[in-house]
Design a protein around this motif. Structure first.
Motif, PDB file in Angstrom:
ATOM      1  N   ILE A 297       0.711  -1.145  -0.022  1.00  0.00           N
ATOM      2  CA  ILE A 297       0.182   0.059   0.042  1.00  0.00           C
ATOM      3  C   ILE A 297       0.869   1.232  -0.173  1.00  0.00           C
ATOM      4  N   SER A 298       1.943   1.130   0.836  1.00  0.00           N
ATOM      5  CA  SER A 298       2.754   2.425   1.010  1.00  0.00           C
ATOM      6  C   SER A 298       3.326   2.489  -0.358  1.00  0.00           C
ATOM      7  N   GLU A 299       3.906   1.645  -1.158  1.00  0.00           N
ATOM      8  CA  GLU A 299       4.422   1.720  -2.379  1.00  0.00           C
ATOM      9  C   GLU A 299       3.360   2.348  -3.587  1.00  0.00           C
ATOM     10  N   ALA A 300       2.204   1.687  -3.457  1.00  0.00           N
ATOM     11  CA  ALA A 300       1.305   2.147  -4.354  1.00  0.00           C
ATOM     12  C   ALA A 300       0.860   3.743  -4.116  1.00  0.00           C
ATOM     13  N   GLN A 301       0.747   4.176  -2.925  1.00  0.00           N
ATOM     14  CA  GLN A 301       0.535   5.314  -2.610  1.00  0.00           C
ATOM     15  C   GLN A 301       1.578   6.276  -3.479  1.00  0.00           C
ATOM     16  N   GLY A 324      -9.688  -0.840   1.216  1.00  0.00           N
ATOM     17  CA  GLY A 324     -10.375  -1.324   2.585  1.00  0.00           C
ATOM     18  C   GLY A 324      -9.338  -2.869   2.788  1.00  0.00           C
ATOM     19  N   VAL A 325      -9.055  -3.031   3.988  1.00  0.00           N
ATOM     20  CA  VAL A 325      -8.288  -4.296   4.432  1.00  0.00           C
ATOM     21  C   VAL A 325      -8.627  -4.730   5.515  1.00  0.00           C
ATOM     22  N   HIS A 326      -8.863  -6.131   5.329  1.00  0.00           N
ATOM     23  CA  HIS A 326      -9.213  -6.957   6.250  1.00  0.00           C
ATOM     24  C   HIS A 326      -8.440  -8.159   6.415  1.00  0.00           C
ATOM     25  N   VAL A 327      -8.707  -8.957   7.539  1.00  0.00           N
ATOM     26  CA  VAL A 327      -8.192 -10.425   7.376  1.00  0.00           C
ATOM     27  C   VAL A 327      -9.025 -11.539   7.861  1.00  0.00           C
ATOM     28  N   ARG A 365     -11.585   9.246   4.255  1.00  0.00           N
ATOM     29  CA  ARG A 365     -10.043   8.659   4.453  1.00  0.00           C
ATOM     30  C   ARG A 365      -9.797   7.541   3.580  1.00  0.00           C
ATOM     31  N   PRO A 366      -8.716   7.704   2.685  1.00  0.00           N
ATOM     32  CA  PRO A 366      -8.772   6.837   1.443  1.00  0.00           C
ATOM     33  C   PRO A 366      -8.186   5.142   1.971  1.00  0.00           C
ATOM     34  N   ILE A 367      -7.626   4.971   3.078  1.00  0.00           N
ATOM     35  CA  ILE A 367      -7.162   3.777   3.581  1.00  0.00           C
ATOM     36  C   ILE A 367      -7.617   3.406   4.639  1.00  0.00           C
ATOM     37  N   ALA A 402      -6.826   3.869  10.282  1.00  0.00           N
ATOM     38  CA  ALA A 402      -6.119   4.596   8.978  1.00  0.00           C
ATOM     39  C   ALA A 402      -4.676   4.781   9.375  1.00  0.00           C
ATOM     40  N   PHE A 403      -3.867   4.783   8.040  1.00  0.00           N
ATOM     41  CA  PHE A 403      -2.496   5.293   8.130  1.00  0.00           C
ATOM     42  C   PHE A 403      -2.317   6.540   8.978  1.00  0.00           C
ATOM     43  N   SER A 404      -1.253   6.609  10.009  1.00  0.00           N
ATOM     44  CA  SER A 404      -0.899   7.705  10.350  1.00  0.00           C
ATOM     45  C   SER A 404      -0.369   8.637   9.551  1.00  0.00           C
ATOM     46  N   GLY A 405      -0.383   9.855   9.785  1.00  0.00           N
ATOM     47  CA  GLY A 405       0.357  10.832   9.143  1.00  0.00           C
ATOM     48  C   GLY A 405      -0.569  11.157   7.708  1.00  0.00           C
TER      49      GLY A 405
END
Length: 411
Positions: A297-301, A324-327, A365-367, A402-405
């Protein structure tokens, strides 16, 4: 240029290498059945030709493929090589001077054979740049024939020698006699590779292995633990209404490249593209699956941000997205009608990931990630807790992170 057709060559004279020729033909037809790869067959055939006294010191196979990245491939063997060299060619190579000024182009456009004595520079006919290269490397003779597959699909085989005086007529007849068998075994391997390539292209590498292994009945599948990622492009309906068709397709391809590359690099499997969205899983059989998903996800951003910079420079709006992410456990297998199946994942965990993706539109929030995923990833202190949210079709509200920052874009 000397022209030699299969009809004029005929078969070698009775008594000239009949046993060796039969051995190689028998090997091609009956003894290569357990060899999957045509490059290995080419190496084996050329070594047997040398043992039989046919002075082949260079050989190539040229195939057109149905691959999303490559138009075709060349397999090259030289005397002394234990493995063939494989080189792929991009789409558009058929318009280059290198291809248009080559014997391969001549064969592909209907020539029954192309032969050139390289030790006779005054010989009539086209003097392709390849001939100069071969002559500089010490070769004295070159010949190319078509390999005709089913429905007039034409490929090419070439042979060259460094023997003084080039190939004899008996050498050429020996080689010509092998062409039907070589066409047969190469077509089988090419179609096997094509089937695998098409499956990998449309369902992904892991699903393709399952299908090729026999998972083709409706309802067949397994339950696997996986981290699930669902991504969707924002405002695509408006974009597709306003933009020219080709621009929309280019935009979608660029967006999917930005998202898909990081997912695949980090062990994720993209199961399907759904219009402007995608569904991917990271199997928990890999202990680093959750960390790999976050890295993807970070690299895709970053990739989407770079694409948006280019869009902005070209006067286009930046693209937004929701993830959206789940497990959890998912059923991984064949779903569909009696005649049309889809190899995918289903289950409550997939539904939660989908609902989280939809929630990104509401809370801007996108992620968004579920608490279950964050806990398994071991990064709960590094992410922002947004609180509990009810999700449609899910019994209890779930904690959402969500991702912080700063995120790349607001949804």
């Amino acid at each position: 240029m000397l022209s030699v057709s299969n009809a004029t060559l005929g078969s070698p004279h009775e008594g000239v290498w009949p046993t060796q020729r039969r051995k190689i033909l028998d090997w091609l037809v009956t003894e290569t059945r357990n060899e999957r790869f045509i490059d290995n067959i080419l190496v084996g055939m050329c070594k047997r030709l040398l043992d039989a006294g046919v002075p082949v010191t260079r050989a190539t196979l040229h195939f057109r493929t149905h691959h999303p990245q490559w138009l075709g491939a060349r397999i090259l063997w030289r005397k002394g090589m234990s493995e063939a060299e494989i080189r792929t060619f991009d789409y558009g190579v058929e318009e280059t001077a290198q291809y248009l000024n080559s014997p391969i182009y001549e064969i592909n456009n209907g020539a029954p054979v192309v032969r050139r004595r390289l030790d006779e520079p005054k010989e009539d006919g086209p003097r392709y740049p390849l001939y100069d290269e071969l002559q500089a490397d010490g070769y004295t003779d070159y010949i190319a024939w078509p390999l005709d597959h089913t429905l007039d699909k034409r490929h090419v085989v070439t042979f060259a020698t460094d023997r003084a005086g080039g190939f004899s007529e008996d050498h050429l007849a020996f080689l010509a006699d092998l062409l039907p068998a070589l066409a047969l075994v190469s077509e089988i391997r090419l179609k096997n590779r094509l089937a695998r390539t098409l499956l990998e292209t449309y369902v992904g590498p892991h699903a393709s292995e399952q299908i090729l292994a026999g998972a083709t009945t409706r309802g067949s599948g397994v339950t696997v633990g996986a981290a699930i990622l669902i991504c969707d492009l924002r405002n695509f309906t408006a974009i597709s209404d306003l933009w020219p068709r080709d621009d929309v397709i280019e935009l979608l391809n660029g967006y999917f490249d930005a998202m898909s590359g990081p997912i695949e690099r980090h062990g994720g499997e993209i199961l399907k593209f759904m219009g402007d969205g995608l569904l991917a899983i990271f199997p928990l059989s890999d202990p680093a699956a959750c960390a790999n998903l976050l890295q993807a996800i970070s690299e895709a951003q970053t990739s989407v941000a770079e694409m948006n910079d280019e869009n902005t420079r070209n006067g286009r709006e930046a693209l937004g997205y929701g993830i959206g992410v789940h497990v959890g456990d998912v059923m991984y297998g064949n779903i569909g009608s009696r005649k049309r199946l889809d190899f995918t994942v289903i289950g409550p965990a997939v539904n939660v990931a989908s609902r989280l993706e939809s929630l990104t539109k509401e809370i801007k929030r996108p992620i968004l990630l579920s608490k279950a995923f964050v806990e398994m990833a071991g990064c709960i202190s590094e992410l922002e807790n947004l609180g509990s949210f009810p999700l449609r079709g899910v019994g209890e509200p779930i904690d959402v992170y969500a991702f912080s920052g700063d995120c790349v874009l607001s949804a």
